[in-house]
Write a protein that holds these residues in place. Structure first.
Motif, PDB file in Angstrom:
ATOM      1  N   VAL A   1       0.842  -1.195   0.000  1.00  0.00           N
ATOM      2  CA  VAL A   1       0.000   0.000   0.000  1.00  0.00           C
ATOM      3  C   VAL A   1       0.875   1.242   0.000  1.00  0.00           C
ATOM      4  O   VAL A   1       1.881   1.297   0.695  1.00  0.00           O
ATOM      5  CB  VAL A   1      -0.898  -0.001   1.262  1.00  0.00           C
ATOM      6  CG1 VAL A   1      -1.763   1.232   1.323  1.00  0.00           C
ATOM      7  CG2 VAL A   1      -1.751  -1.254   1.309  1.00  0.00           C
ATOM      8  N   LEU A   2       0.479   2.224  -0.785  1.00  0.00           N
ATOM      9  CA  LEU A   2       1.086   3.559  -0.712  1.00  0.00           C
ATOM     10  C   LEU A   2       0.077   4.464  -0.026  1.00  0.00           C
ATOM     11  O   LEU A   2      -1.065   4.578  -0.467  1.00  0.00           O
ATOM     12  CB  LEU A   2       1.421   4.099  -2.099  1.00  0.00           C
ATOM     13  CG  LEU A   2       2.678   3.534  -2.736  1.00  0.00           C
ATOM     14  CD1 LEU A   2       2.737   3.896  -4.193  1.00  0.00           C
ATOM     15  CD2 LEU A   2       3.902   4.029  -2.025  1.00  0.00           C
ATOM     16  N   THR A   3       0.475   5.090   1.073  1.00  0.00           N
ATOM     17  CA  THR A   3      -0.454   5.903   1.853  1.00  0.00           C
ATOM     18  C   THR A   3      -0.607   7.295   1.256  1.00  0.00           C
ATOM     19  O   THR A   3       0.216   7.741   0.454  1.00  0.00           O
ATOM     20  CB  THR A   3       0.041   6.020   3.306  1.00  0.00           C
ATOM     21  OG1 THR A   3       1.344   6.591   3.297  1.00  0.00           O
ATOM     22  CG2 THR A   3       0.073   4.659   3.973  1.00  0.00           C
ATOM     23  N   GLY A   4      -1.647   7.974   1.656  1.00  0.00           N
ATOM     24  CA  GLY A   4      -1.901   9.343   1.190  1.00  0.00           C
ATOM     25  C   GLY A   4      -2.223   9.370  -0.293  1.00  0.00           C
ATOM     26  O   GLY A   4      -2.871   8.478  -0.828  1.00  0.00           O
ATOM     27  N   ARG A   5      -1.738  10.406  -0.962  1.00  0.00           N
ATOM     28  CA  ARG A   5      -1.990  10.552  -2.396  1.00  0.00           C
ATOM     29  C   ARG A   5      -0.741  10.260  -3.215  1.00  0.00           C
ATOM     30  O   ARG A   5      -0.547  10.792  -4.302  1.00  0.00           O
ATOM     31  CB  ARG A   5      -2.493  11.967  -2.682  1.00  0.00           C
ATOM     32  CG  ARG A   5      -3.877  12.212  -2.071  1.00  0.00           C
ATOM     33  CD  ARG A   5      -4.474  13.495  -2.521  1.00  0.00           C
ATOM     34  NE  ARG A   5      -3.740  14.620  -1.948  1.00  0.00           N
ATOM     35  CZ  ARG A   5      -3.999  15.893  -2.213  1.00  0.00           C
ATOM     36  NH1 ARG A   5      -4.970  16.210  -3.029  1.00  0.00           N
ATOM     37  NH2 ARG A   5      -3.303  16.851  -1.647  1.00  0.00           N
ATOM     38  N   LYS A   6       0.119   9.387  -2.687  1.00  0.00           N
ATOM     39  CA  LYS A   6       1.386   9.089  -3.365  1.00  0.00           C
ATOM     40  C   LYS A   6       1.185   8.414  -4.716  1.00  0.00           C
ATOM     41  O   LYS A   6       2.019   8.568  -5.601  1.00  0.00           O
ATOM     42  CB  LYS A   6       2.268   8.211  -2.478  1.00  0.00           C
ATOM     43  CG  LYS A   6       2.789   8.918  -1.264  1.00  0.00           C
ATOM     44  CD  LYS A   6       3.779   8.033  -0.539  1.00  0.00           C
ATOM     45  CE  LYS A   6       4.055   8.588   0.812  1.00  0.00           C
ATOM     46  NZ  LYS A   6       3.478   7.795   1.879  1.00  0.00           N
ATOM     47  N   LEU A   7       0.108   7.641  -4.869  1.00  0.00           N
ATOM     48  CA  LEU A   7      -0.119   6.975  -6.152  1.00  0.00           C
ATOM     49  C   LEU A   7      -0.191   7.972  -7.302  1.00  0.00           C
ATOM     50  O   LEU A   7       0.248   7.678  -8.414  1.00  0.00           O
ATOM     51  CB  LEU A   7      -1.410   6.153  -6.098  1.00  0.00           C
ATOM     52  CG  LEU A   7      -1.311   4.805  -5.392  1.00  0.00           C
ATOM     53  CD1 LEU A   7      -2.679   4.176  -5.282  1.00  0.00           C
ATOM     54  CD2 LEU A   7      -0.369   3.885  -6.123  1.00  0.00           C
ATOM     55  N   ASP A   8      -0.754   9.160  -7.052  1.00  0.00           N
ATOM     56  CA  ASP A   8      -0.902  10.155  -8.116  1.00  0.00           C
ATOM     57  C   ASP A   8       0.162  11.249  -8.063  1.00  0.00           C
ATOM     58  O   ASP A   8       0.488  11.841  -9.089  1.00  0.00           O
ATOM     59  CB  ASP A   8      -2.290  10.791  -8.023  1.00  0.00           C
ATOM     60  CG  ASP A   8      -3.382   9.758  -8.232  1.00  0.00           C
ATOM     61  OD1 ASP A   8      -3.238   8.933  -9.155  1.00  0.00           O
ATOM     62  OD2 ASP A   8      -4.363   9.770  -7.475  1.00  0.00           O
ATOM     63  N   GLN A   9       0.692  11.537  -6.887  1.00  0.00           N
ATOM     64  CA  GLN A   9       1.622  12.663  -6.752  1.00  0.00           C
ATOM     65  C   GLN A   9       3.088  12.270  -6.808  1.00  0.00           C
ATOM     66  O   GLN A   9       3.946  13.114  -7.019  1.00  0.00           O
ATOM     67  CB  GLN A   9       1.350  13.401  -5.436  1.00  0.00           C
ATOM     68  CG  GLN A   9       0.026  14.116  -5.437  1.00  0.00           C
ATOM     69  CD  GLN A   9      -0.213  14.857  -4.135  1.00  0.00           C
ATOM     70  OE1 GLN A   9       0.471  14.635  -3.139  1.00  0.00           O
ATOM     71  NE2 GLN A   9      -1.188  15.745  -4.141  1.00  0.00           N
ATOM     72  N   LYS A  10       3.414  11.002  -6.602  1.00  0.00           N
ATOM     73  CA  LYS A  10       4.806  10.561  -6.596  1.00  0.00           C
ATOM     74  C   LYS A  10       5.148  10.014  -7.979  1.00  0.00           C
ATOM     75  O   LYS A  10       4.372   9.279  -8.576  1.00  0.00           O
ATOM     76  CB  LYS A  10       4.990   9.490  -5.525  1.00  0.00           C
ATOM     77  CG  LYS A  10       6.419   9.079  -5.280  1.00  0.00           C
ATOM     78  CD  LYS A  10       6.478   8.137  -4.084  1.00  0.00           C
ATOM     79  CE  LYS A  10       7.849   7.560  -3.896  1.00  0.00           C
ATOM     80  NZ  LYS A  10       8.794   8.504  -3.326  1.00  0.00           N
ATOM     81  N   PHE A  11       6.331  10.368  -8.474  1.00  0.00           N
ATOM     82  CA  PHE A  11       6.774   9.943  -9.795  1.00  0.00           C
ATOM     83  C   PHE A  11       8.156   9.320  -9.726  1.00  0.00           C
ATOM     84  O   PHE A  11       8.984   9.709  -8.910  1.00  0.00           O
ATOM     85  CB  PHE A  11       6.839  11.140 -10.760  1.00  0.00           C
ATOM     86  CG  PHE A  11       5.497  11.678 -11.138  1.00  0.00           C
ATOM     87  CD1 PHE A  11       4.800  11.152 -12.197  1.00  0.00           C
ATOM     88  CD2 PHE A  11       4.929  12.719 -10.423  1.00  0.00           C
ATOM     89  CE1 PHE A  11       3.567  11.649 -12.548  1.00  0.00           C
ATOM     90  CE2 PHE A  11       3.704  13.229 -10.759  1.00  0.00           C
ATOM     91  CZ  PHE A  11       3.006  12.689 -11.837  1.00  0.00           C
ATOM     92  N   TYR A  12       8.393   8.344 -10.606  1.00  0.00           N
ATOM     93  CA  TYR A  12       9.731   7.818 -10.818  1.00  0.00           C
ATOM     94  C   TYR A  12      10.264   8.527 -12.042  1.00  0.00           C
ATOM     95  O   TYR A  12       9.654   8.490 -13.114  1.00  0.00           O
ATOM     96  CB  TYR A  12       9.691   6.300 -11.027  1.00  0.00           C
ATOM     97  CG  TYR A  12      10.982   5.733 -11.544  1.00  0.00           C
ATOM     98  CD1 TYR A  12      12.142   5.792 -10.772  1.00  0.00           C
ATOM     99  CD2 TYR A  12      11.071   5.143 -12.791  1.00  0.00           C
ATOM    100  CE1 TYR A  12      13.335   5.289 -11.240  1.00  0.00           C
ATOM    101  CE2 TYR A  12      12.255   4.628 -13.269  1.00  0.00           C
ATOM    102  CZ  TYR A  12      13.380   4.709 -12.486  1.00  0.00           C
ATOM    103  OH  TYR A  12      14.573   4.213 -12.952  1.00  0.00           O
TER     104      TYR A  12
END
Length: 143
Positions: A63-74
């Motif tokens: 699980v990625l907490t918060g809004r990391k799925l949309d805001q975090k980038f590789y």
């Protein structure tokens, strides 16, 4: 009284299994990085590679907490003009969750020869099955 210094030749490495199902990706990566480095051992010596082998299973269910799925980038760059490539973590977790876990663990290891050797001892799997049953890995109960 002299200080104990671990030697590379005397270290016996064990295998550990971490189940990442329904657990935050970062917490699982922190535990794995600590074991890969050998910090859980009483004979830990910073300049000696005294870590263990780690198998992480069920990475697709991490699980990625918060809004990391949309805001975090590789992000990676080819070196050419306009060569920046960005991939969101939503896309990575859908297509290559093993890669996301490897990135997280590798970022927590030291950036030197010991860190690179430690990263090679990490085995990451999408599902619950792994190929290291012959090594009799020890399951770690993560809090």
């Amino acid at each position: 009284m002299s200080t104990f210094m671990a030697k590379q030749e005397t270290i016996e490495r064990k295998w550990y299994v971490i189940d990442a199902a329904n657990k935050p990706l970062g917490h699982t990566a922190t535990l794995a990085a600590s074991i890969l480095r050998g910090k859980h051992r009483p004979e830990f010596t910073p300049h000696v590679d005294c870590g263990e082998f780690v198998i992480i299973i069920n990475c697709a269910q991490a699980v990625l907490t918060g809004r990391k799925l949309d805001q975090k980038f590789y992000r990676r760059h080819s070196g050419y003009i306009g060569g920046l490539k960005e991939i969101s973590y939503r896309n990575i977790m859908q297509n290559r969750p093993e890669f996301a876990m490897q990135l997280a663990v590798k970022g927590m290891l030291p950036k030197n020869v010991i860190g690179r050797k430690s990263a090679l001892r990490l085995k990451v799997y999408r599902g619950a099955e792994h190929k290291q049953q012959a090594q009799k890995p020890i399951a770690i109960a993560e809090e």
